[in-house]
Design a protein around this motif. Structure first.
Motif, PDB file in Angstrom:
ATOM      1  N   SER A  50      24.541  -6.239   0.884  1.00  0.00           N
ATOM      2  CA  SER A  50      24.986  -6.893   2.119  1.00  0.00           C
ATOM      3  C   SER A  50      23.971  -6.623   3.227  1.00  0.00           C
ATOM      4  O   SER A  50      24.298  -6.681   4.410  1.00  0.00           O
ATOM      5  CB  SER A  50      26.368  -6.362   2.525  1.00  0.00           C
ATOM      6  OG  SER A  50      27.337  -6.812   1.615  1.00  0.00           O
ATOM      7  N   CYS A  65      30.711  -3.483  -5.234  1.00  0.00           N
ATOM      8  CA  CYS A  65      30.645  -2.792  -3.942  1.00  0.00           C
ATOM      9  C   CYS A  65      29.583  -3.416  -3.054  1.00  0.00           C
ATOM     10  O   CYS A  65      28.544  -3.869  -3.538  1.00  0.00           O
ATOM     11  CB  CYS A  65      30.374  -1.297  -4.140  1.00  0.00           C
ATOM     12  SG  CYS A  65      28.727  -0.903  -4.720  1.00  0.00           S
ATOM     13  N   LEU A  66      29.870  -3.461  -1.768  1.00  0.00           N
ATOM     14  CA  LEU A  66      28.863  -3.908  -0.801  1.00  0.00           C
ATOM     15  C   LEU A  66      27.913  -2.737  -0.539  1.00  0.00           C
ATOM     16  O   LEU A  66      28.347  -1.601  -0.407  1.00  0.00           O
ATOM     17  CB  LEU A  66      29.527  -4.338   0.511  1.00  0.00           C
ATOM     18  CG  LEU A  66      30.612  -5.422   0.451  1.00  0.00           C
ATOM     19  CD1 LEU A  66      30.981  -5.862   1.870  1.00  0.00           C
ATOM     20  CD2 LEU A  66      30.202  -6.618  -0.385  1.00  0.00           C
ATOM     21  N   LYS A  67      26.619  -3.035  -0.445  1.00  0.00           N
ATOM     22  CA  LYS A  67      25.644  -1.973  -0.186  1.00  0.00           C
ATOM     23  C   LYS A  67      24.490  -2.542   0.653  1.00  0.00           C
ATOM     24  O   LYS A  67      24.365  -3.766   0.757  1.00  0.00           O
ATOM     25  CB  LYS A  67      25.118  -1.392  -1.514  1.00  0.00           C
ATOM     26  CG  LYS A  67      24.276  -2.364  -2.346  1.00  0.00           C
ATOM     27  CD  LYS A  67      23.847  -1.737  -3.658  1.00  0.00           C
ATOM     28  CE  LYS A  67      22.919  -2.674  -4.415  1.00  0.00           C
ATOM     29  NZ  LYS A  67      22.576  -2.174  -5.751  1.00  0.00           N
ATOM     30  N   PHE A 119      25.192   0.395   3.066  1.00  0.00           N
ATOM     31  CA  PHE A 119      25.695   0.725   4.395  1.00  0.00           C
ATOM     32  C   PHE A 119      24.832   1.826   5.025  1.00  0.00           C
ATOM     33  O   PHE A 119      24.465   2.771   4.342  1.00  0.00           O
ATOM     34  CB  PHE A 119      27.158   1.195   4.282  1.00  0.00           C
ATOM     35  CG  PHE A 119      27.815   1.441   5.608  1.00  0.00           C
ATOM     36  CD1 PHE A 119      28.380   0.392   6.306  1.00  0.00           C
ATOM     37  CD2 PHE A 119      27.844   2.711   6.169  1.00  0.00           C
ATOM     38  CE1 PHE A 119      28.984   0.607   7.546  1.00  0.00           C
ATOM     39  CE2 PHE A 119      28.435   2.931   7.404  1.00  0.00           C
ATOM     40  CZ  PHE A 119      29.005   1.879   8.097  1.00  0.00           C
ATOM     41  N   PHE A 166      29.317  -5.745   6.658  1.00  0.00           N
ATOM     42  CA  PHE A 166      30.231  -4.708   6.158  1.00  0.00           C
ATOM     43  C   PHE A 166      31.582  -4.800   6.865  1.00  0.00           C
ATOM     44  O   PHE A 166      32.630  -4.697   6.224  1.00  0.00           O
ATOM     45  CB  PHE A 166      29.598  -3.324   6.340  1.00  0.00           C
ATOM     46  CG  PHE A 166      28.374  -3.125   5.502  1.00  0.00           C
ATOM     47  CD1 PHE A 166      28.487  -2.829   4.146  1.00  0.00           C
ATOM     48  CD2 PHE A 166      27.105  -3.267   6.039  1.00  0.00           C
ATOM     49  CE1 PHE A 166      27.351  -2.670   3.349  1.00  0.00           C
ATOM     50  CE2 PHE A 166      25.969  -3.109   5.256  1.00  0.00           C
ATOM     51  CZ  PHE A 166      26.094  -2.814   3.911  1.00  0.00           C
ATOM     52  N   ILE A 190      32.325   0.470  -0.941  1.00  0.00           N
ATOM     53  CA  ILE A 190      31.068   0.334  -0.202  1.00  0.00           C
ATOM     54  C   ILE A 190      30.135   1.465  -0.624  1.00  0.00           C
ATOM     55  O   ILE A 190      30.552   2.617  -0.737  1.00  0.00           O
ATOM     56  CB  ILE A 190      31.318   0.357   1.327  1.00  0.00           C
ATOM     57  CG1 ILE A 190      31.960  -0.965   1.777  1.00  0.00           C
ATOM     58  CG2 ILE A 190      30.027   0.613   2.113  1.00  0.00           C
ATOM     59  CD1 ILE A 190      32.375  -1.012   3.236  1.00  0.00           C
ATOM     60  N   LEU A 235      32.363   4.552   9.499  1.00  0.00           N
ATOM     61  CA  LEU A 235      32.837   3.644   8.447  1.00  0.00           C
ATOM     62  C   LEU A 235      34.350   3.740   8.236  1.00  0.00           C
ATOM     63  O   LEU A 235      35.058   2.719   8.221  1.00  0.00           O
ATOM     64  CB  LEU A 235      32.090   3.931   7.136  1.00  0.00           C
ATOM     65  CG  LEU A 235      32.503   3.117   5.910  1.00  0.00           C
ATOM     66  CD1 LEU A 235      32.305   1.630   6.137  1.00  0.00           C
ATOM     67  CD2 LEU A 235      31.723   3.561   4.676  1.00  0.00           C
TER      68      LEU A 235
END
Length: 502
Positions: A144, A186-188, A190, A222, A233, A262
Motif C-alpha cells: 500500500s 496484509c497491507l504493507k 506501514f 492504510f 498490516i 496505528l
C-alpha cells in the motif's frame, strides 16, 4: 498451554525451499523444541534479499513447487499445533516459485482505468486460489506504498502508483480478492515505504516529512484500509521521525508508531506483522540474540517474521512481557488460525493450475493496460512500407525470436528484422527491459541506450516498451519517437495486445 508455548505462536521464521538437509532439520527442531506458530517460505537463501551477499553454495533449484509441498507436509506432520504457512507473493506464487501462475506487477495493474477495482479484485482472488491449493494460508501482500519517489530502490514496480487514493482503492481490491479466496493478506509497509531512497534490506530509510504530509500521502491507504475492515498490516523498517517523537527509529520497533499511532490513533484492531527481522535496517542494531524480537513485540507486533533468533526471542519476551500482553497476542493469532482454516490441515497433493483460464485473464488485463503513451500509429502506412521493404523491426535485450516479432512478421508477411535499418523509412523498436528494478538503468547497457536514442533521432521510430514504465526516462526525449507503446511486462499476452496497434 504455558507462556513460552503461547509466545512461540508469534514466530514465523524463514523456511527455504531449496536448502540443505541440515537446514531442513534445523527447522524441524524449531518446530519440535520451540513449537513455533508458523513458517514463511522463500525460494532459497540466495534469493532472500537480505542474505544475497552471503551465499556461495550452488543448489539444485528445479521442482520448486514439488519441494515446497513436500516440506509443508513434512513440517506440518511433526507440529503439535498446525503451522500458519505464509509466503511473500505480491504477484502470485511465481514471485517465489517457478512454473506457477504469474500475475502483473502492481504498477502494471495501476495502469488499468476501466473497471480497475473489479478486475484487480479478480487478480487477488485467482492469486489466492493458487496459494490455497499450494498449502499457503497467508500472502504477505499487497503493497500500500505510494510510489512518490521515482528513484526508490525497493518499491517502484511494487506500488499501484503515485496517487494515494488510487493506491488505497487498488490495494484494498486485491486484498479483498485474496480474502474471498479464503486466504489471509496484509497491507504493507506501514507507515509507507514509497518516498524513500534507501533499501531497508540494506540500511534504514528515513522519511523527513511532517505528520500532516504523511497523513495526506503515506498513511492514507492504510487509514482507508482500516476504515474498510482490513485485519492485517505489516510494519516496515523505515523511520518517520515526525511519528516517533523525533527519533530516527525503524517503525517496526517503535511503540509510538505501532501502538500509539496505528492501534490507538488510527483505530487498527487487527494483527500487526513485522517485516523480515533479518533485514539490515534493524538486524544489525541489537547484537544480543533475542533483543530485537523483544523490541518488536514490545512495540506492538503480533507476528514476528523471519526471526533468526527464535529461542532467545521467546525467552526475552517471556522475561519482559506481562501475562496479559502475551495472552492478548496469542488469542489474536489463534483466532486468525481458526479463520484461515489452519487447524483443518490435510496432507497436500501437488496442485494443478488452469493455464487456459489464467491466459484468458492475462489477455483481459493486457487489453486494459497496454497503451499508446504518446504519438500515433498509422497502420495503413505501415502496411504500404512493409510491401516496399521500407519497414524494419529491431529488438533490444529480448530473445532473437519473440511472440511480438513472430506476430509482427506474420502481419506484414515478411521478416522485418532482416530489412536494413539504413534503408528503412520507419523502424519498430521492441525493448525488453532486463530488470524491473532501477539499479544500473534497469539493467540496460549505456551503449545500447545511446544506440536507441541515436536511432530515434535519425529515423522515424516507434518504440514498444515491454518493462517497468519508470525505465522510460532512460530513453531520452520520448517525443523523438513517432509513437511510444507501453507494454509494462513481457507476458506473451502483453506482446500479442501490443501487436494490435500495428
Amino acid at each position: 498451554m504455558n507462556q513460552h508455548q503461547k509466545i512461540a505462536q508469534c514466530f514465523s521464521p524463514a523456511a527455504f525451499i531449496h536448502d540443505s538437509e541440515e537446514n531442513y532439520l534445523a527447522i524441524e527442531s524449531l518446530i519440535r523444541e520451540q513449537e513455533i506458530g508458523g513458517l514463511t517460505f522463500f525460494h532459497s537463501r540466495h534469493s532472500a534479499a537480505a542474505n544475497f551477499e552471503k551465499r556461495a553454495e550452488v543448489l539444485d533449484v528445479s521442482g520448486t513447487l514439488e519441494k515446497m509441498i513436500a516440506l509443508i507436509n513434512r513440517y506440518q506432520a511433526i507440529s503439535k499445533i498446525p503451522l500458519l504457512i505464509s509466503i511473500d507473493g505480491e504477484y502470485g506464487l511465481a514471485m517465489r516459485i517457478e512454473k506457477t501462475p504469474q500475475y502483473p506487477f502492481a504498477i502494471t495493474l495501476g495502469a488499468i482505468d476501466e473497471n480497475s477495482a473489479e478486475l484487480i479484485e479478480e487478480v487477488g482472488y485467482r492469486m489466492g486460489l493458487d496459494m490455497k491449493a499450494a498449502g499457503v494460508h497467508l500472502n504477505l501482500a499487497p503493497c500500500s506504498d505510494v510510489n512518490t519517489n521515482p528513484d526508490n530502490p525497493v518499491i517502484g514496480y511494487r506500488s499501484f502508483g503515485t496517487d494515494p487514493q488510487k493506491v488505497a482503492n487498488l490495494s484494498l481490491a486485491i486484498y479483498q480478492g485474496m480474502k474471498r479466496a479464503g486466504i489471509g493478506a496484509c497491507l504493507k509497509h506501514f507507515p509507507g515505504h514509497g518516498d524513500t531512497q534507501t533499501d531497508s534490506h540494506l540500511g534504514l530509510p528515513v522519511i523527513q516529512k511532517t505528520k500532516e504530509e504523511l497523513e495526506k500521502e503515506e498513511l492514507l491507504p492504510f487509514q482507508f484500509g482500516i476504515d474498510q475492515g482490513v485485519d492485517m498490516i505489516m510494519v516496515g523498517h523505515l523511520a518517520a521521525p515526525a511519528l516517533s517523537e523525533g527519533k530516527e527509529i525503524a517503525s517496526s520497533i517503535s511503540r509510538e508508531i505501532i501502538t500509539d499511532l496505528l492501534k490507538t490513533e488510527m483505530g487498527f484492531k487487527g494483527i500487526v506483522i513485522s517485516d523480515a527481522l533479518n533485514m539490515k535496517a534493524v538486524a544489525d542494531l541489537f547484537p544480543e540474540p533475542g533483543q530485537l524480537e523483544w523490541e518488536a513485540f514490545n512495540a506492538g507486533n503480533d507476528i514476528l517474521c523471519f526471526s533468526d533468533h527464535v529461542k532467545e526471542g521467546i525467552e526475552k519476551i517471556a522475561e519482559h512481557a506481562s501475562d496479559e500482553e502475551i495472552d492478548a497476542v496469542f488469542e489474536k493469532i489463534w483466532k486468525l488460525k481458526e479463520k484461515l482454516g489452519v487447524f483443518d490441515f490435510k496432507e497436500l497433493e501437488l496442485p494443478t493450475f488452469d493455464w487456459e483460464r489464467h491466459a484468458e485473464l492475462q489477455t483481459k488485463l493486457a487489453n486494459e493496460y497496454v497503451s499508446v503513451v504518446c504519438g500515433r500509429i498509422d497502420s495503413e502506412e505501415l502496411k504500404r512500407l512493409a510491401r516496399e521493404w521500407k519497414l524494419a523491426h529491431q529488438s533490444f535485450f529480448g530473445e532473437a525470436k519473440t511472440t511480438f516479432s513472430t506476430i509482427l512478421n506474420n502481419k506484414y508477411a515478411s521478416d522485418l528484422s532482416e530489412i536494413s535499418i539504413d534503408e528503412a523509412e520507419k523502424v519498430i523498436i521492441s525493448l525488453f527491459v532486463p530488470s524491473h528494478k532501477p539499479l544500473n538503468q534497469f539493467g540496460m547497457d549505456e551503449k545500447v541506450l545511446a544506440e536507441i536514442k541515436n536511432l530515434a533521432q535519425a529515423t522515424s521510430c516507434m518504440l514498444v516498451h515491454f518493462g517497468n514504465p519508470l525505465a522510460l526516462k532512460h530513453l531520452g526525449n520520448l517525443t523523438d519517437f513517432e509513437a511510444v507503446i507501453c507494454g509494462f511486462q513481457s507476458f506473451e499476452e502483453a506482446q500479442e495486445v501490443a501487436c494490435n496497434f500495428f
